[in-house]
Enzyme design. Sequence first.
Site, PDB file in Angstrom:
ATOM      1  N   TYR A  70       0.845  -1.191   0.000  1.00 34.50           N
ATOM      2  CA  TYR A  70       0.000   0.000   0.000  1.00 34.50           C
ATOM      3  C   TYR A  70       0.880   1.241   0.000  1.00 34.50           C
ATOM      4  CZ  TYR A  70      -3.736  -3.224   1.431  1.00 34.50           C
ATOM      5  OH  TYR A  70      -4.628  -4.256   1.518  1.00 34.50           O
ATOM      6  N   PHE A 215     -13.029  -5.162   0.850  1.00 31.07           N
ATOM      7  CA  PHE A 215     -14.098  -4.517   0.087  1.00 31.07           C
ATOM      8  C   PHE A 215     -15.453  -4.861   0.712  1.00 31.07           C
ATOM      9  CE2 PHE A 215     -16.139  -3.714  -4.296  1.00 31.07           C
ATOM     10  CZ  PHE A 215     -16.135  -2.353  -4.089  1.00 31.07           C
ATOM     11  N   PRO A 216     -15.611  -4.581   2.019  1.00 38.68           N
ATOM     12  CA  PRO A 216     -16.789  -5.074   2.740  1.00 38.68           C
ATOM     13  C   PRO A 216     -18.070  -4.282   2.521  1.00 38.68           C
ATOM     14  CG  PRO A 216     -15.409  -3.814   4.230  1.00 38.68           C
ATOM     15  CD  PRO A 216     -14.666  -3.888   2.919  1.00 38.68           C
ATOM     16  N   GLY A 220     -23.868  -2.600  -4.473  1.00 36.48           N
ATOM     17  CA  GLY A 220     -24.401  -2.593  -5.820  1.00 36.48           C
ATOM     18  C   GLY A 220     -25.764  -1.920  -5.902  1.00 36.48           C
TER      19      GLY A 220
END
Length: 290
Positions: A70, A215-216, A220
């Site tokens: 990162y 990516f919790p 959508g």
Amino acid sequence: MTTHLTTQPAAAAGTFRIGGDLTVNRLGYGAMRLTGPGIWGEPADPDEAVRVLRRAVELGVNFIDTADSYGPFVSDQLIKKALHPYTDDLVIATKVGLSRPGPDDWRPVGRPEYLRQQVELNLRHLGVETISLLQLHRIDPALPLEDQVGELAGLQQEGKIRHLGLSEVTVEELEKARAVAEIVSVQNLYNLAERKSEDVLRYAEQQGLAFIPWFPIAMGQLAEPGSPLQSVLKDHNATPAQLALAWLLRHSPALLPIPGTSSVAHVEENTASALIELSDEEYQAITAAG
């Protein structure tokens, strides 16, 4: 509601004992978004990044997930600047195994000498003598899994790593790695709208492993007006992100969500999701809608 939970809402998420001896609040913080665009270089506002980390801890977060890739190393250095010397209850998990040729470019490298080098750099940049939880960021398909996990197990025996985990693996790969070393966690893509790793989650649950969904927050179309979740959002006066996190916390006691952000306001919003108590009907409706 107690004053403690009002000031430190992350504690409302309940706890999990990683590896049987690292007790953390289940709602953590992921440090990837502290870096520049493409997860590359310094953030536009380094001071805000420091404030984000300190605010997360103030809110009861005691589990932070980072990685050497990162930045590279930018998030590690910001964590050290913001929080070192670390409190005894703060668990910092990091990862090795992805090299970074440039922005948005991620390439698995599992050569033992590379993994060893990156562990040593993590130790230096985080300012610790032992990494509490070291995860293999990706399995390098060009090399035997046993060689990659075996090198990390060797570093563990040297006292440089306390616990080992894996990222983006199948149940079969987990079992293969567990034949080489003790594995205490798995970090796969998982959220309300993306549950391909449900079998890995249930395996982790049965085996007492932590499952750290990256990516919790993704929801959508479920976050759009007119979705079946609108009544639940309204009843709890919640945002879609908060509902997504509350669902994860309810879905399995093995789940340790690590929402990431570069904004203090979003840290406060995300952490407040631990205070949301979904009814059985609401949980079932959200599960079905996802």
